[in-house]
Design a protein around this motif. Structure first.
Motif, PDB file in Angstrom:
ATOM      1  N   UNK A   1       0.979  -1.238  -0.059  1.00  0.00           N
ATOM      2  CA  UNK A   1       0.193   0.020   0.044  1.00  0.00           C
ATOM      3  C   UNK A   1       0.926   1.192   0.156  1.00  0.00           C
ATOM      4  N   UNK A   2       0.473   2.162  -0.882  1.00  0.00           N
ATOM      5  CA  UNK A   2       1.282   3.429  -0.621  1.00  0.00           C
ATOM      6  C   UNK A   2       1.197   4.125   0.932  1.00  0.00           C
ATOM      7  N   UNK A   3       2.203   4.912   0.980  1.00  0.00           N
ATOM      8  CA  UNK A   3       2.277   5.642   2.307  1.00  0.00           C
ATOM      9  C   UNK A   3       1.651   7.055   2.001  1.00  0.00           C
ATOM     10  N   UNK A   4       0.860   7.648   2.564  1.00  0.00           N
ATOM     11  CA  UNK A   4       0.379   8.860   2.325  1.00  0.00           C
ATOM     12  C   UNK A   4       1.319   9.954   2.233  1.00  0.00           C
ATOM     13  N   UNK A   5       1.339  10.740   1.253  1.00  0.00           N
ATOM     14  CA  UNK A   5       2.403  11.909   1.158  1.00  0.00           C
ATOM     15  C   UNK A   5       3.829  11.378   0.884  1.00  0.00           C
ATOM     16  N   UNK A   6       3.859  10.531   0.324  1.00  0.00           N
ATOM     17  CA  UNK A   6       5.291   9.985   0.358  1.00  0.00           C
ATOM     18  C   UNK A   6       5.575   8.745  -0.905  1.00  0.00           C
ATOM     19  N   UNK A   7       6.592   8.809  -1.340  1.00  0.00           N
ATOM     20  CA  UNK A   7       6.910   7.636  -2.297  1.00  0.00           C
ATOM     21  C   UNK A   7       6.922   6.226  -1.838  1.00  0.00           C
ATOM     22  N   UNK A   8       7.120   6.068  -0.382  1.00  0.00           N
ATOM     23  CA  UNK A   8       7.599   4.886   0.235  1.00  0.00           C
ATOM     24  C   UNK A   8       6.067   4.165   0.133  1.00  0.00           C
ATOM     25  N   UNK A   9       6.282   2.642   0.400  1.00  0.00           N
ATOM     26  CA  UNK A   9       5.106   1.766   0.455  1.00  0.00           C
ATOM     27  C   UNK A   9       5.385   0.916   1.585  1.00  0.00           C
ATOM     28  N   UNK A  10       4.076   0.348   2.000  1.00  0.00           N
ATOM     29  CA  UNK A  10       4.097  -0.495   3.078  1.00  0.00           C
ATOM     30  C   UNK A  10       3.627  -1.901   2.838  1.00  0.00           C
ATOM     31  N   UNK A  11       4.669  -2.960   2.967  1.00  0.00           N
ATOM     32  CA  UNK A  11       4.395  -4.108   2.272  1.00  0.00           C
ATOM     33  C   UNK A  11       3.200  -5.067   3.234  1.00  0.00           C
ATOM     34  N   UNK A  12       2.301  -5.570   2.489  1.00  0.00           N
ATOM     35  CA  UNK A  12       1.186  -6.172   3.037  1.00  0.00           C
ATOM     36  C   UNK A  12       1.587  -7.599   3.314  1.00  0.00           C
ATOM     37  N   UNK A  13       1.402  -8.237   4.609  1.00  0.00           N
ATOM     38  CA  UNK A  13       1.423  -9.469   4.795  1.00  0.00           C
ATOM     39  C   UNK A  13       0.340 -10.201   4.802  1.00  0.00           C
ATOM     40  N   UNK A  14      -0.671 -10.240   5.796  1.00  0.00           N
ATOM     41  CA  UNK A  14      -1.794 -10.674   6.143  1.00  0.00           C
ATOM     42  C   UNK A  14      -2.911 -10.051   6.212  1.00  0.00           C
ATOM     43  N   UNK A  15      -4.248 -10.112   5.847  1.00  0.00           N
ATOM     44  CA  UNK A  15      -5.405  -9.384   6.104  1.00  0.00           C
ATOM     45  C   UNK A  15      -6.241 -10.135   7.031  1.00  0.00           C
ATOM     46  N   UNK A  16      -6.560  -9.395   8.266  1.00  0.00           N
ATOM     47  CA  UNK A  16      -7.250  -9.937   9.178  1.00  0.00           C
ATOM     48  C   UNK A  16      -8.569  -9.033   9.262  1.00  0.00           C
ATOM     49  N   UNK A  17      -9.719  -9.422   9.759  1.00  0.00           N
ATOM     50  CA  UNK A  17     -10.947  -8.664   9.429  1.00  0.00           C
ATOM     51  C   UNK A  17     -11.739  -9.161  10.887  1.00  0.00           C
ATOM     52  N   UNK A  18     -12.363  -8.052  11.627  1.00  0.00           N
ATOM     53  CA  UNK A  18     -12.501  -8.123  12.714  1.00  0.00           C
ATOM     54  C   UNK A  18     -14.324  -7.959  12.541  1.00  0.00           C
ATOM     55  N   UNK A  19     -15.119  -8.970  13.089  1.00  0.00           N
ATOM     56  CA  UNK A  19     -16.572  -9.070  12.812  1.00  0.00           C
ATOM     57  C   UNK A  19     -17.195  -7.931  13.878  1.00  0.00           C
ATOM     58  N   UNK A  20     -18.618  -7.977  13.964  1.00  0.00           N
ATOM     59  CA  UNK A  20     -19.112  -6.892  14.770  1.00  0.00           C
ATOM     60  C   UNK A  20     -18.509  -6.451  15.747  1.00  0.00           C
ATOM     61  N   UNK A  21     -18.198  -5.062  15.613  1.00  0.00           N
ATOM     62  CA  UNK A  21     -17.466  -4.259  16.675  1.00  0.00           C
ATOM     63  C   UNK A  21     -17.958  -3.028  16.911  1.00  0.00           C
ATOM     64  N   UNK A  22     -18.929  -2.455  16.353  1.00  0.00           N
ATOM     65  CA  UNK A  22     -19.691  -1.294  16.570  1.00  0.00           C
ATOM     66  C   UNK A  22     -21.015  -1.449  17.172  1.00  0.00           C
ATOM     67  N   UNK A  23     -21.613  -0.538  17.984  1.00  0.00           N
ATOM     68  CA  UNK A  23     -22.990  -1.022  18.375  1.00  0.00           C
ATOM     69  C   UNK A  23     -23.935  -0.710  17.141  1.00  0.00           C
ATOM     70  N   UNK A  24     -24.781  -1.912  16.837  1.00  0.00           N
ATOM     71  CA  UNK A  24     -25.833  -1.764  15.680  1.00  0.00           C
ATOM     72  C   UNK A  24     -27.153  -1.707  16.010  1.00  0.00           C
ATOM     73  N   UNK A  25     -27.328  -1.698  17.632  1.00  0.00           N
ATOM     74  CA  UNK A  25     -28.749  -1.150  18.223  1.00  0.00           C
ATOM     75  C   UNK A  25     -28.055  -0.352  19.666  1.00  0.00           C
ATOM     76  N   UNK A  26     -29.289   0.289  19.853  1.00  0.00           N
ATOM     77  CA  UNK A  26     -29.172   1.148  21.065  1.00  0.00           C
ATOM     78  C   UNK A  26     -28.698   0.303  22.425  1.00  0.00           C
ATOM     79  N   UNK A  27     -27.583   1.140  22.787  1.00  0.00           N
ATOM     80  CA  UNK A  27     -27.294   0.456  24.168  1.00  0.00           C
ATOM     81  C   UNK A  27     -26.705  -1.126  24.031  1.00  0.00           C
ATOM     82  N   UNK A  28     -26.214  -1.234  22.947  1.00  0.00           N
ATOM     83  CA  UNK A  28     -25.552  -2.702  22.561  1.00  0.00           C
ATOM     84  C   UNK A  28     -24.556  -2.829  23.584  1.00  0.00           C
ATOM     85  N   UNK A  29     -24.434  -3.857  24.224  1.00  0.00           N
ATOM     86  CA  UNK A  29     -23.183  -4.103  25.130  1.00  0.00           C
ATOM     87  C   UNK A  29     -21.931  -4.651  24.240  1.00  0.00           C
ATOM     88  N   UNK A  30     -20.811  -4.509  24.735  1.00  0.00           N
ATOM     89  CA  UNK A  30     -19.572  -4.978  24.238  1.00  0.00           C
ATOM     90  C   UNK A  30     -19.612  -6.653  24.508  1.00  0.00           C
TER      91      UNK A  30
END
Ligand code: MN
Length: 227
Positions: A14-43
């Motif tokens: 991925x490019x680095x903002x404001x630079x010619x440098x780049x960040x080499x990507x190894x693996x891509x992890x994705x987290x599931x539900x991690x914001x409240x989608x309903x009122x008062x949703x508990x962690x």
């Protein structure tokens, strides 16, 4: 010369903002539900669900977004993306920001929602829903030394000028240091890993021709058009 029997896959970066440098990507992890989608949703009590995308899912968040095959329900999920500079296992949450995070970006965890619902019903794997080509557009990375470690700030996505998702990074159910620490208790993190940290309420379908505008305050803004 090389002893590889076929040409080696090109590294993903991925490019680095404001630079010619780049960040080499190894693996891509994705987290599931991690914001409240309903009122008062508990962690949740523990680590949210997580899954992976292939590195090749990472594409620049600009220009044309191909509509993927095999779906009638292609959905957007705007997410704060964390780039890991220094790996480790059993990382102390208090050390995550200072010792392990290189920077941040805005990304899309694109989803073939119909295939995800089929997988949930059948108890099958999520890869057909999540790990397809072009499924993780990502902006250039903002170095933490430039943007700091975001504790708040709007995270938003609009389609054809209408807000679909609008929340605040402060609303994350598990904040970035806790998430990265929890993930490191499940796998040894490595330099180059990316972590997509979950999406706010408002996910919805994209149609061919839709114009996406999205961003995270202080990190990045971008636009794409669905082909
Ligand atoms: Mn997601």
């Amino acid at each position: 010369m090389t002893d590889f029997v076929i040409p080696a896959p090109a590294p993903v970066a991925l490019p680095v903002a404001g630079s010619a440098a780049r960040f080499p990507v190894g693996r891509v992890f994705c987290i599931g539900r991690n914001y409240p989608w309903q009122a008062d949703e508990a962690r949740p009590a523990g680590m949210p669900a997580w899954f992976m995308k292939p590195t090749t899912a990472i594409v620049p968040a600009q220009g044309v977004l191909p509509y993927p095959p095999g779906t009638e329900d292609f959905c957007h999920e705007i997410e704060l993306v964390v780039a890991i500079a220094r790996g480790g296992r059993d990382i102390d949450p208090a050390q995550v920001e200072a010792q392990h995070i290189w920077g941040y970006a805005a990304g899309l965890d694109l989803t073939r929602r119909d295939l995800q619902q089929q997988a949930k019903r059948a108890g099958g794997p999520w890869e057909p829903a999540k790990a397809f080509d072009h499924s993780a557009p990502c902006t250039p990375l903002m170095p933490a030394e430039a943007c700091g470690h975001p504790r708040s700030g709007a995270i938003w996505l609009a389609v054809n000028g209408v807000d679909r998702q609008r929340a605040d990074v402060a609303d994350l159910l598990w904040a970035v240091p806790d998430l990265v620490a929890m993930l490191s208790r499940s796998v040894a993190l490595q330099p180059g890993d990316l972590v997509f940290t979950g999406t706010p309420v408002g996910v919805g379908p994209l149609q061919r021709g839709d114009r996406i505008a999205a961003g995270i305050d202080g990190i990045a803004e971008f636009g794409m058009t669905v082909a």
